[in-house]
Scaffold this motif. Structure first.
Motif, PDB file in Angstrom:
ATOM      1  N   PHE A  49       0.830  -1.204   0.000  1.00 30.07           N
ATOM      2  CA  PHE A  49       0.000   0.000   0.000  1.00 30.07           C
ATOM      3  C   PHE A  49       0.866   1.257   0.000  1.00 30.07           C
ATOM      4  O   PHE A  49       0.567   2.229  -0.705  1.00 30.07           O
ATOM      5  N   LYS A  50       1.944   1.253   0.764  1.00 31.27           N
ATOM      6  CA  LYS A  50       2.800   2.440   0.869  1.00 31.27           C
ATOM      7  C   LYS A  50       3.392   2.819  -0.497  1.00 31.27           C
ATOM      8  O   LYS A  50       3.311   3.984  -0.916  1.00 31.27           O
ATOM      9  N   ILE A  51       3.971   1.858  -1.183  1.00 31.95           N
ATOM     10  CA  ILE A  51       4.587   2.139  -2.483  1.00 31.95           C
ATOM     11  C   ILE A  51       3.532   2.572  -3.494  1.00 31.95           C
ATOM     12  O   ILE A  51       3.710   3.542  -4.242  1.00 31.95           O
ATOM     13  N   SER A  52       2.395   1.872  -3.500  1.00 31.63           N
ATOM     14  CA  SER A  52       1.329   2.179  -4.448  1.00 31.63           C
ATOM     15  C   SER A  52       0.742   3.569  -4.182  1.00 31.63           C
ATOM     16  O   SER A  52       0.482   4.335  -5.117  1.00 31.63           O
ATOM     17  N   LEU A  53       0.548   3.909  -2.922  1.00 33.59           N
ATOM     18  CA  LEU A  53      -0.022   5.215  -2.585  1.00 33.59           C
ATOM     19  C   LEU A  53       0.935   6.344  -2.960  1.00 33.59           C
ATOM     20  O   LEU A  53       0.511   7.376  -3.491  1.00 33.59           O
ATOM     21  N   GLU A  54       2.226   6.155  -2.684  1.00 33.52           N
ATOM     22  CA  GLU A  54       3.209   7.192  -3.023  1.00 33.52           C
ATOM     23  C   GLU A  54       3.220   7.452  -4.532  1.00 33.52           C
ATOM     24  O   GLU A  54       3.313   8.603  -4.971  1.00 33.52           O
ATOM     25  N   LYS A  55       3.106   6.391  -5.327  1.00 33.03           N
ATOM     26  CA  LYS A  55       3.057   6.557  -6.779  1.00 33.03           C
ATOM     27  C   LYS A  55       1.783   7.288  -7.193  1.00 33.03           C
ATOM     28  O   LYS A  55       1.809   8.152  -8.074  1.00 33.03           O
ATOM     29  N   PHE A  56       0.684   6.951  -6.564  1.00 33.85           N
ATOM     30  CA  PHE A  56      -0.611   7.553  -6.884  1.00 33.85           C
ATOM     31  C   PHE A  56      -0.607   9.052  -6.581  1.00 33.85           C
ATOM     32  O   PHE A  56      -1.072   9.862  -7.384  1.00 33.85           O
ATOM     33  N   LEU A  57      -0.053   9.422  -5.442  1.00 38.33           N
ATOM     34  CA  LEU A  57      -0.028  10.834  -5.036  1.00 38.33           C
ATOM     35  C   LEU A  57       1.075  11.617  -5.752  1.00 38.33           C
ATOM     36  O   LEU A  57       1.049  12.855  -5.747  1.00 38.33           O
ATOM     37  N   ALA A  58       2.036  10.900  -6.334  1.00 43.82           N
ATOM     38  CA  ALA A  58       3.124  11.534  -7.103  1.00 43.82           C
ATOM     39  C   ALA A  58       3.800  12.651  -6.315  1.00 43.82           C
ATOM     40  O   ALA A  58       4.027  13.750  -6.822  1.00 43.82           O
ATOM     41  N   GLY A  59       4.093  12.358  -5.055  1.00 44.55           N
ATOM     42  CA  GLY A  59       4.810  13.318  -4.223  1.00 44.55           C
ATOM     43  C   GLY A  59       3.927  14.317  -3.496  1.00 44.55           C
ATOM     44  O   GLY A  59       4.400  15.076  -2.641  1.00 44.55           O
ATOM     45  N   ASN A  60       2.653  14.325  -3.805  1.00 44.23           N
ATOM     46  CA  ASN A  60       1.736  15.273  -3.164  1.00 44.23           C
ATOM     47  C   ASN A  60       1.208  14.701  -1.847  1.00 44.23           C
ATOM     48  O   ASN A  60       0.064  14.249  -1.755  1.00 44.23           O
ATOM     49  N   THR A  61       2.041  14.701  -0.826  1.00 46.01           N
ATOM     50  CA  THR A  61       1.621  14.160   0.469  1.00 46.01           C
ATOM     51  C   THR A  61       1.104  15.251   1.412  1.00 46.01           C
ATOM     52  O   THR A  61       0.843  14.992   2.579  1.00 46.01           O
ATOM     53  N   GLU A  62       0.948  16.463   0.888  1.00 41.63           N
ATOM     54  CA  GLU A  62       0.370  17.551   1.694  1.00 41.63           C
ATOM     55  C   GLU A  62      -1.147  17.462   1.628  1.00 41.63           C
ATOM     56  O   GLU A  62      -1.831  18.395   1.195  1.00 41.63           O
ATOM     57  N   VAL A  63      -1.660  16.333   2.051  1.00 39.06           N
ATOM     58  CA  VAL A  63      -3.103  16.084   2.008  1.00 39.06           C
ATOM     59  C   VAL A  63      -3.561  15.549   3.360  1.00 39.06           C
ATOM     60  O   VAL A  63      -2.746  15.187   4.208  1.00 39.06           O
ATOM     61  N   LYS A  64      -4.864  15.539   3.548  1.00 35.82           N
ATOM     62  CA  LYS A  64      -5.466  14.850   4.682  1.00 35.82           C
ATOM     63  C   LYS A  64      -6.324  13.724   4.132  1.00 35.82           C
ATOM     64  O   LYS A  64      -6.820  13.807   3.001  1.00 35.82           O
ATOM     65  N   ALA A  65      -6.523  12.671   4.936  1.00 32.20           N
ATOM     66  CA  ALA A  65      -7.196  11.477   4.420  1.00 32.20           C
ATOM     67  C   ALA A  65      -8.428  11.110   5.239  1.00 32.20           C
ATOM     68  O   ALA A  65      -8.504  11.383   6.444  1.00 32.20           O
ATOM     69  N   LEU A  66      -9.371  10.488   4.563  1.00 36.49           N
ATOM     70  CA  LEU A  66     -10.505   9.823   5.196  1.00 36.49           C
ATOM     71  C   LEU A  66     -10.364   8.334   4.922  1.00 36.49           C
ATOM     72  O   LEU A  66     -10.244   7.926   3.758  1.00 36.49           O
ATOM     73  N   ILE A  67     -10.337   7.522   5.975  1.00 36.08           N
ATOM     74  CA  ILE A  67     -10.282   6.071   5.827  1.00 36.08           C
ATOM     75  C   ILE A  67     -11.700   5.534   5.998  1.00 36.08           C
ATOM     76  O   ILE A  67     -12.278   5.622   7.085  1.00 36.08           O
ATOM     77  N   LEU A  68     -12.267   4.998   4.929  1.00 31.67           N
ATOM     78  CA  LEU A  68     -13.619   4.451   4.977  1.00 31.67           C
ATOM     79  C   LEU A  68     -13.545   3.010   5.470  1.00 31.67           C
ATOM     80  O   LEU A  68     -12.982   2.152   4.804  1.00 31.67           O
ATOM     81  N   GLY A  69     -14.087   2.765   6.663  1.00 25.46           N
ATOM     82  CA  GLY A  69     -14.055   1.434   7.257  1.00 25.46           C
ATOM     83  C   GLY A  69     -13.029   1.348   8.361  1.00 25.46           C
ATOM     84  O   GLY A  69     -11.977   2.003   8.316  1.00 25.46           O
TER      85      GLY A  69
END
Length: 246
Positions: free
Chosen positions: A106-126
């Protein structure tokens, strides 16, 4: 002959056996097989380890990712933080060490998805087992998050009917860790206000079958960036192989 495999209660639709069998053929890895080990109870686990002399590593799936913990001799720090194990390395004298490759996938996949844009907040559904690795990854990436659940009496966990424009303007990353939308129930999806989504939102669905879930479809229709859990699945499988052979 080295044996690897998967333990779980019901393994009829296992991704792992097909994946690893094709990997062994493609990469010409000899003298190795990947088997499915259905066990009706985790109490049968020690006997499996005892009986399979050439067993070198296991993946663990529902419902044993938590139940297997008391049988392990050692747990990797990341898996300990997640509180669940989905990879077991069988060492000399049948010493068992547990890992969590979902975390790495998940970590590697998410980092690729965000393309360096980690200045976000998240909602975890579930708030189920699948959310555990997601939570630890977000903490390690310094991404603030809130849990969302259908029913909650805890002040730190939101309910779906609390999700309004303010939450959606301040939380750009939305991760579905529920089984909603998974085959065969493909007409279901988390009940979020999709009309509040836009091009600044990232929707990550841990579901990978179907590849384009209703959650993703509704997000894309409103301009959001979307991704399914298939890459995570491949990454965690490869991480398993790396752990067993390192």
């Amino acid at each position: 002959m080295r044996i690897f495999g998967l333990i779980g209660k019901k393994l009829t639709h296992s991704f792992s056996k097909k994946y690893f069998t094709e990997k062994f053929e493609r990469e010409q890895i000899k003298q190795v097989v990947y088997e499915l080990f259905e066990i009706p109870s985790i109490d049968d686990f020690p006997q499996l380890i005892e009986n399979q002399e050439n067993l070198k590593g296991l993946n663990v799936t529902i419902p044993y990712k938590l139940e297997v913990l008391p049988f392990l001799h050692e747990i990797d720090p990341a898996a300990e933080r997640v509180g669940a194990v989905n990879v077991i390395k069988i060492q000399e004298n049948k010493k068992l060490k547990g890992y969590n490759s979902d975390y790495y996938g998940f970590k590697i996949s998410l980092e690729k998805f965000l393309a360096g844009n980690t200045e976000v907040k998240a909602l975890i559904l579930g708030t189920g087992g699948a959310s555990k690795a997601v939570k630890v990854v977000l903490e390690d990436l310094n991404i603030p998050y809130r849990y969302v659940s259908r029913n909650s009496e805890k002040p730190d966990i939101l309910t779906y009917n609390q999700l309004n424009e303010d939450f959606f303007s301040s939380h750009q990353l939305i991760i579905n860790t529920t089984p909603l939308g998974m085959y065969p129930l493909i007409e279901t999806c988390p009940e979020i206000p999709y009309h509040l989504l836009g091009e600044n939102h990232y929707l990550y669905d841990l579901v990978y079958n179907p590849e384009n879930t209703l959650f993703m479809q509704k997000g894309a229709e409103n301009g959001a960036n979307v991704k399914n859990g298939l890459e995570m699945l491949y990454l965690q499988a490869e991480k398993s192989w790396e752990i067993w052979n390192e």
